[in-house]
Structures are given as C-alpha cells and as structure tokens.
Scaffold this motif. Structure first.
Motif, PDB file in Angstrom:
ATOM      1  N   PRO A 272      11.854  -6.058  11.561  1.00 19.93           N
ATOM      2  CA  PRO A 272      11.690  -6.412  12.819  1.00 19.93           C
ATOM      3  C   PRO A 272      10.402  -7.342  13.117  1.00 19.93           C
ATOM      4  O   PRO A 272       9.519  -7.288  12.349  1.00 19.93           O
ATOM      5  CB  PRO A 272      11.652  -5.144  13.745  1.00 19.93           C
ATOM      6  CG  PRO A 272      10.994  -4.280  12.447  1.00 19.93           C
ATOM      7  CD  PRO A 272      11.449  -4.635  11.255  1.00 19.93           C
ATOM      8  N   THR A 273      10.525  -8.297  14.375  1.00 24.87           N
ATOM      9  CA  THR A 273       9.318  -9.147  14.496  1.00 24.87           C
ATOM     10  C   THR A 273       8.340  -8.358  14.821  1.00 24.87           C
ATOM     11  O   THR A 273       7.127  -8.846  14.756  1.00 24.87           O
ATOM     12  CB  THR A 273       9.968  -9.855  15.757  1.00 24.87           C
ATOM     13  OG1 THR A 273      10.458  -9.060  17.003  1.00 24.87           O
ATOM     14  CG2 THR A 273      10.818 -11.064  15.264  1.00 24.87           C
ATOM     15  N   TYR A 274       8.259  -6.978  15.512  1.00 28.36           N
ATOM     16  CA  TYR A 274       7.149  -6.234  15.536  1.00 28.36           C
ATOM     17  C   TYR A 274       7.913  -4.618  15.881  1.00 28.36           C
ATOM     18  O   TYR A 274       8.865  -4.756  16.227  1.00 28.36           O
ATOM     19  CB  TYR A 274       6.114  -6.565  16.755  1.00 28.36           C
ATOM     20  CG  TYR A 274       6.671  -6.546  18.111  1.00 28.36           C
ATOM     21  CD1 TYR A 274       6.445  -5.331  18.914  1.00 28.36           C
ATOM     22  CD2 TYR A 274       7.226  -7.775  18.682  1.00 28.36           C
ATOM     23  CE1 TYR A 274       6.662  -5.188  20.348  1.00 28.36           C
ATOM     24  CE2 TYR A 274       7.661  -7.494  20.049  1.00 28.36           C
ATOM     25  CZ  TYR A 274       7.321  -6.482  20.687  1.00 28.36           C
ATOM     26  OH  TYR A 274       7.570  -6.343  22.171  1.00 28.36           O
ATOM     27  N   SER A 275       6.987  -3.716  15.674  1.00 32.60           N
ATOM     28  CA  SER A 275       7.490  -2.543  15.675  1.00 32.60           C
ATOM     29  C   SER A 275       8.154  -2.020  17.211  1.00 32.60           C
ATOM     30  O   SER A 275       8.890  -1.028  17.084  1.00 32.60           O
ATOM     31  CB  SER A 275       6.497  -1.542  14.936  1.00 32.60           C
ATOM     32  OG  SER A 275       5.649  -1.434  15.885  1.00 32.60           O
ATOM     33  N   GLY A 276       7.598  -2.436  18.244  1.00 28.92           N
ATOM     34  CA  GLY A 276       8.270  -2.004  19.293  1.00 28.92           C
ATOM     35  C   GLY A 276       9.113  -3.178  20.049  1.00 28.92           C
ATOM     36  O   GLY A 276       9.489  -3.109  21.249  1.00 28.92           O
TER      37      GLY A 276
ATOM     38  N   HIS B 158      16.964  -2.453  17.714  1.00 34.22           N
ATOM     39  CA  HIS B 158      18.294  -1.770  17.754  1.00 34.22           C
ATOM     40  C   HIS B 158      19.472  -2.509  17.934  1.00 34.22           C
ATOM     41  O   HIS B 158      20.462  -2.513  17.102  1.00 34.22           O
ATOM     42  CB  HIS B 158      18.084  -0.874  18.436  1.00 34.22           C
ATOM     43  CG  HIS B 158      19.305   0.114  18.515  1.00 34.22           C
ATOM     44  ND1 HIS B 158      19.628   1.157  17.286  1.00 34.22           N
ATOM     45  CD2 HIS B 158      20.365   0.632  19.499  1.00 34.22           C
ATOM     46  CE1 HIS B 158      20.599   1.743  17.419  1.00 34.22           C
ATOM     47  NE2 HIS B 158      21.263   1.306  18.583  1.00 34.22           N
ATOM     48  N   PHE B 159      19.570  -3.375  18.991  1.00 28.51           N
ATOM     49  CA  PHE B 159      20.672  -4.445  19.298  1.00 28.51           C
ATOM     50  C   PHE B 159      20.966  -5.395  18.178  1.00 28.51           C
ATOM     51  O   PHE B 159      21.971  -5.487  17.841  1.00 28.51           O
ATOM     52  CB  PHE B 159      20.450  -5.172  20.722  1.00 28.51           C
ATOM     53  CG  PHE B 159      21.550  -6.076  20.977  1.00 28.51           C
ATOM     54  CD1 PHE B 159      22.566  -5.457  21.622  1.00 28.51           C
ATOM     55  CD2 PHE B 159      21.650  -7.260  20.720  1.00 28.51           C
ATOM     56  CE1 PHE B 159      23.794  -6.199  22.034  1.00 28.51           C
ATOM     57  CE2 PHE B 159      22.470  -8.059  21.069  1.00 28.51           C
ATOM     58  CZ  PHE B 159      23.809  -7.498  21.788  1.00 28.51           C
ATOM     59  N   ILE B 160      19.804  -5.866  17.463  1.00 28.26           N
ATOM     60  CA  ILE B 160      20.139  -6.736  16.274  1.00 28.26           C
ATOM     61  C   ILE B 160      20.639  -6.101  15.385  1.00 28.26           C
ATOM     62  O   ILE B 160      21.501  -6.710  14.590  1.00 28.26           O
ATOM     63  CB  ILE B 160      18.472  -7.581  15.880  1.00 28.26           C
ATOM     64  CG1 ILE B 160      18.159  -8.245  17.044  1.00 28.26           C
ATOM     65  CG2 ILE B 160      18.557  -8.048  14.773  1.00 28.26           C
ATOM     66  CD1 ILE B 160      16.764  -8.849  16.759  1.00 28.26           C
ATOM     67  N   GLU B 161      20.383  -4.965  14.750  1.00 34.07           N
ATOM     68  CA  GLU B 161      20.744  -4.071  13.723  1.00 34.07           C
ATOM     69  C   GLU B 161      22.528  -3.961  14.044  1.00 34.07           C
ATOM     70  O   GLU B 161      23.151  -3.870  13.320  1.00 34.07           O
ATOM     71  CB  GLU B 161      20.111  -2.813  13.780  1.00 34.07           C
ATOM     72  CG  GLU B 161      18.824  -2.797  13.128  1.00 34.07           C
ATOM     73  CD  GLU B 161      17.905  -1.671  12.923  1.00 34.07           C
ATOM     74  OE1 GLU B 161      18.249  -0.506  13.697  1.00 34.07           O
ATOM     75  OE2 GLU B 161      16.947  -1.568  12.301  1.00 34.07           O
TER      76      GLU B 161
END
Length: 180
Positions: free
Chosen positions: A66-70, A75-78
């Motif tokens: 992910p681009t950053y953990s937050g 989730h949407f990308i996954e």
C-alpha cells in the motif's frame, strides 16, 4: 486467504480458457486495467502498488504494497484486483501485503507521472529523500502552465498523499503528489 469465486462466470468472461495458466506477463497486463480509485487516470501497476506476481502451485500469489499503512483506498484496491482476477477466470489467487520496504513515489512509472500531470496533478518532483524532514521545500511545477513559481497552500490536498498548491503565474490551484 485463497479466493475461489468462479460460480458466476460465463465462458465469455474468461480471459484465458479454463484450465490454462497465463504467464505472469499476461497477468501484469491484466492488472494494468485496474485503476487507482483516487486518481483513476493511473493504474495500480503504474503506481508500483503491485510488487510481485508468482504461481505457487495452482495458486496465483499477488503481492501488494500500500502507498501508506493508513491509506483508506487499500482495501478497495485489493477488492478491485481480486475482482479483475476473478472476471478473467483466475479465481484461485491469494493477495498478500508486503509492508517492507515501504512504498515510495520512486516506484511510480514515468508514464504514470505524465498521466498525473495531464490530469492536473503535479507528480512527485525528484526522488524520495529526507530533504523535507530538513525543512527543504520541493520546487513544484504547475501542471497547468509549467511555471515553477508556485506556493504550498495546505500540507494536505484532496488526499493525505497530496498537498494543495497554487500557481502564482496562472493562479490555478492544484494537487501535488508528495514525494515520499
């Protein structure tokens, strides 16, 4: 977790005939069709979010950073990557997150940087460094007119990974994709 959601597919949904195993190159091309939900002019491959593809037996393993953990879009990308794989007939897959090394704007492709610029977002300038920690501001080029006579209006733009800038020449506001 291995996902197996094949019951709703019809033969024409499949990219590859049932029982065939596409090459990872073919799968990379498939994932280039998955847009970033926050900046849909670039895809998840161009952003460097998809790190690795590998077959582990009959399971396709897709490693994502992910681009950053937050990041609220993770989730949407996954889900979108999983849906693209399912539609192509690759229902037997596992999505894995890899947090180290951390994602960096250095992983954004040159093609994606140009797409960001054309969309009106200033792409990251230079490569990731610790300059910002030392109080050094980047020289940000306006994506509208090309001027470097710009100023930061807010540390945060439309998303946490972007800052809001204004061009002092054309007076247009724009997002700058922070260099991290």
């Amino acid at each position: 977790m291995v996902q197996q959601h094949d019951s709703n597919l019809i033969a024409t949904d499949r990219r590859w005939p049932e029982g065939t195993r596409p090459s990872t190159d073919e799968i990379w091309h498939l994932l280039e069709e998955v847009p970033d939900p926050e900046v849909p002019v670039v895809n998840v491959v161009e952003l460097g979010i998809v790190r690795e593809l590998a077959w582990n037996g009959d399971i396709l393993e897709v490693t994502l950073t992910p681009t950053y953990s937050g990041c609220p879009a993770t989730h949407f990308i996954e889900e979108e990557i999983g849906a693209a794989l399912n539609r192509a007939g690759l229902a037997n897959h596992r999505l894995k997150q890899r947090l180290a090394p951390a994602w960096t704007t250095d992983w954004i492709t040159d093609a994606a940087r140009e797409k960001l610029r054309a969309f009106g977002i200033a792409p990251p300038q230079g490569s990731a460094s610790k300059r910002s920690l030392l109080g050094e501001d980047p020289e940000v080029t306006c994506p509208q007119c090309g001027s470097t006579h710009t100023e930061q209006v807010s540390e945060f733009g439309s998303t946490a990974c972007k800052a809001l800038y204004r061009c002092k020449e054309c007076l247009e506001p724009f997002d700058y994709f922070k260099c991290i």
